[in-house]
Design a protein around this motif. Sequence first.
Motif, PDB file in Angstrom:
ATOM      1  N   LYS A   1       0.879  -1.191   0.000  1.00  0.00           N
ATOM      2  CA  LYS A   1       0.000   0.000   0.000  1.00  0.00           C
ATOM      3  C   LYS A   1       0.903   1.224   0.000  1.00  0.00           C
ATOM      4  N   ILE A   2       0.711   2.084  -0.986  1.00  0.00           N
ATOM      5  CA  ILE A   2       1.522   3.302  -1.074  1.00  0.00           C
ATOM      6  C   ILE A   2       0.601   4.509  -0.940  1.00  0.00           C
ATOM      7  N   ARG A   3       0.862   5.315   0.077  1.00  0.00           N
ATOM      8  CA  ARG A   3       0.002   6.490   0.311  1.00  0.00           C
ATOM      9  C   ARG A   3       0.739   7.767  -0.078  1.00  0.00           C
ATOM     10  N   GLY A   4       0.158   8.474  -1.037  1.00  0.00           N
ATOM     11  CA  GLY A   4       0.700   9.773  -1.450  1.00  0.00           C
ATOM     12  C   GLY A   4      -0.321  10.855  -1.145  1.00  0.00           C
ATOM     13  N   GLU A   5      -0.433  11.813  -2.050  1.00  0.00           N
ATOM     14  CA  GLU A   5      -1.411  12.882  -1.841  1.00  0.00           C
ATOM     15  C   GLU A   5      -2.122  13.197  -3.154  1.00  0.00           C
ATOM     16  N   ALA A   6      -3.435  13.285  -3.072  1.00  0.00           N
ATOM     17  CA  ALA A   6      -4.197  13.710  -4.251  1.00  0.00           C
ATOM     18  C   ALA A   6      -4.083  15.226  -4.378  1.00  0.00           C
ATOM     19  N   SER A   7      -3.897  15.702  -5.594  1.00  0.00           N
ATOM     20  CA  SER A   7      -3.918  17.151  -5.783  1.00  0.00           C
ATOM     21  C   SER A   7      -4.194  17.447  -7.256  1.00  0.00           C
ATOM     22  N   HIS A   8      -4.590  18.649  -7.526  1.00  0.00           N
ATOM     23  CA  HIS A   8      -4.940  19.047  -8.895  1.00  0.00           C
ATOM     24  C   HIS A   8      -3.696  18.935  -9.774  1.00  0.00           C
ATOM     25  N   CYS A   9      -3.786  18.201 -10.877  1.00  0.00           N
ATOM     26  CA  CYS A   9      -2.572  17.951 -11.653  1.00  0.00           C
ATOM     27  C   CYS A   9      -2.217  19.131 -12.562  1.00  0.00           C
ATOM     28  N   GLY A  10      -3.074  20.140 -12.608  1.00  0.00           N
ATOM     29  CA  GLY A  10      -2.721  21.333 -13.369  1.00  0.00           C
ATOM     30  C   GLY A  10      -2.119  22.409 -12.488  1.00  0.00           C
ATOM     31  N   THR A  11      -2.451  22.373 -11.217  1.00  0.00           N
ATOM     32  CA  THR A  11      -2.040  23.486 -10.352  1.00  0.00           C
ATOM     33  C   THR A  11      -0.983  23.090  -9.321  1.00  0.00           C
TER      34      THR A  11
ATOM     35  N   ASP B   1       3.146  11.696  -5.503  1.00  0.00           N
ATOM     36  CA  ASP B   1       2.379  10.867  -6.445  1.00  0.00           C
ATOM     37  C   ASP B   1       2.591   9.386  -6.115  1.00  0.00           C
ATOM     38  N   ALA B   2       1.532   8.729  -5.656  1.00  0.00           N
ATOM     39  CA  ALA B   2       1.659   7.330  -5.218  1.00  0.00           C
ATOM     40  C   ALA B   2       1.975   6.395  -6.382  1.00  0.00           C
ATOM     41  N   LEU B   3       1.502   6.740  -7.574  1.00  0.00           N
ATOM     42  CA  LEU B   3       1.758   5.846  -8.714  1.00  0.00           C
ATOM     43  C   LEU B   3       3.205   5.931  -9.187  1.00  0.00           C
ATOM     44  N   CYS B   4       3.781   7.132  -9.138  1.00  0.00           N
ATOM     45  CA  CYS B   4       5.201   7.261  -9.498  1.00  0.00           C
ATOM     46  C   CYS B   4       6.056   6.476  -8.496  1.00  0.00           C
ATOM     47  N   ALA B   5       5.685   6.559  -7.228  1.00  0.00           N
ATOM     48  CA  ALA B   5       6.422   5.799  -6.203  1.00  0.00           C
ATOM     49  C   ALA B   5       6.275   4.303  -6.450  1.00  0.00           C
ATOM     50  N   ALA B   6       5.046   3.880  -6.788  1.00  0.00           N
ATOM     51  CA  ALA B   6       4.796   2.453  -7.044  1.00  0.00           C
ATOM     52  C   ALA B   6       5.632   1.978  -8.229  1.00  0.00           C
ATOM     53  N   SER B   7       5.757   2.829  -9.241  1.00  0.00           N
ATOM     54  CA  SER B   7       6.500   2.434 -10.445  1.00  0.00           C
ATOM     55  C   SER B   7       7.949   2.123 -10.100  1.00  0.00           C
ATOM     56  N   GLU B   8       8.527   2.917  -9.201  1.00  0.00           N
ATOM     57  CA  GLU B   8       9.924   2.657  -8.806  1.00  0.00           C
ATOM     58  C   GLU B   8      10.049   1.282  -8.156  1.00  0.00           C
ATOM     59  N   ILE B   9       9.059   0.952  -7.350  1.00  0.00           N
ATOM     60  CA  ILE B   9       9.121  -0.336  -6.645  1.00  0.00           C
ATOM     61  C   ILE B   9       8.932  -1.497  -7.630  1.00  0.00           C
ATOM     62  N   VAL B  10       8.023  -1.320  -8.575  1.00  0.00           N
ATOM     63  CA  VAL B  10       7.790  -2.369  -9.580  1.00  0.00           C
ATOM     64  C   VAL B  10       9.092  -2.630 -10.353  1.00  0.00           C
TER      65      VAL B  10
END
Length: 423
Positions: free
Chosen positions: A232-242, A250-259
């Motif tokens: 389980k990787i917990r990051g933070e949701a935020s507006h991707c334009g602002t 970004d939890a998915l970027c962190a997950a990608s490193e682990i994969v």
Amino acid sequence: MNKRLNPEQIKACFDVNRMAHLIEEFSEIGADPNGGVTRLAFSREDLKARNKIIDIFEKKLQLKVRTDALGNIFGRREGEKEDLPVLMTGSHLDSVRNGGKFDGSAGVLGAVEVVRVLNKLEIRTKHPLELVVTCSEEPNSFGISTFGSRGMVAKLTRDDLKKLKDEDGRSFQEALAFVGANLDEIDQAVLKPGEIAAFVEIHIEQMPNLYEKDIDIGIVDGITGICRKNIKIRGEASHCGTTPMSKRKDALCAASEIVLALETAAKEQNGKALATVGHVMVFPNAINITPSLVDMIAEIRSFYPDYSKAISDRLDEAAEETIKRRGVGIQTEVNYDTKPVHFSGHVKEALRKSCQFFGLSHMGLYSMAGHDAAHMAEVTQAGMIFIPCRDGISHRPDEWTEPSSIIKGAQVLLGALLLLDSS
Ligand code: GLV
Ligand code: MN
Ligand code: MN
């Protein structure tokens, strides 16, 4: 082996057309438009297949049927001596999403053919014979695989299972009740010591050894160890334009490193281990929000515990490094850990003799796929019969095994059961 009958007389009772027909009938349950099958455990399709096999057990094979609290279905053929332990054979009818027609079904339908032939030849074994359809062999929507067999060997904890809910909010208890099982009573389904005399399962090989060498039967020496970790990787949701790149968690970027760290670690083990992340859930899974949570499962397979451990340790290190570098939270938890299994020499010998009796070519091999037989091996002498599948492909719609190969597997099974019955 039965002295009164020669192999040709027994072979003549097996019916390849009947087998082909039965495969097609089951393939229609959960048929996908592209030719595959989706019969996920605890789905309507699973229930339909379960009801169909119960009907066959009762009406075509004259077996006495019961379903245990884990949802395993048993069809019993009484033996001459009722106090003897049970000879058990079978496999599963659930499938992966968009899988094939044979993974699991080949073992159930092969066992059906064995009982048909025993009935036709009026052979009564000394031991009772039970056909089993195990419940939820493939990973289910709760992330659990080999549920029925693990339950039978007391490897599951009711209180842990009670907490489980799937993506649709269905509880594990409800899913089990849907197929007539009962989570509150799973302890009653645990096998008693000495209850099973032997367990033998027919299965497609899922690797290309038999197919490429044109060998009829694989006598399985053992099954790989499998370790699965929930991450389980917990990051933070935020507006991707602002939200500037420098301010994100970004939890998915962190997950990608682990994969990728897992892939690198597995590649470093010189072919002695495999590792995969095949299940990833991203939240909120929206185009314009940075991912706040990733829930994924990493899986490691190897016959060598040291190699598995090296990968698992590397995964934990990568998680620590990612926490520091990216400021995300990461929790890992082992949810499945089976050691490599080596099958009984006695069962393998019975399988070899049976192949010789029926004039079938055979070889020993190991399985990198997981099976219920790995768990059954903890409580009884167990073994597996592999049959060739085209190009070794499985978990795909184009998975294919010739019905005649299932018949050969069933012949070997019948011979081995009779040998085990008399030993
Ligand atoms: C079963 O199909 C497995 O190997 O995961
Ligand atoms: Mn499978
Ligand atoms: Mn299978």
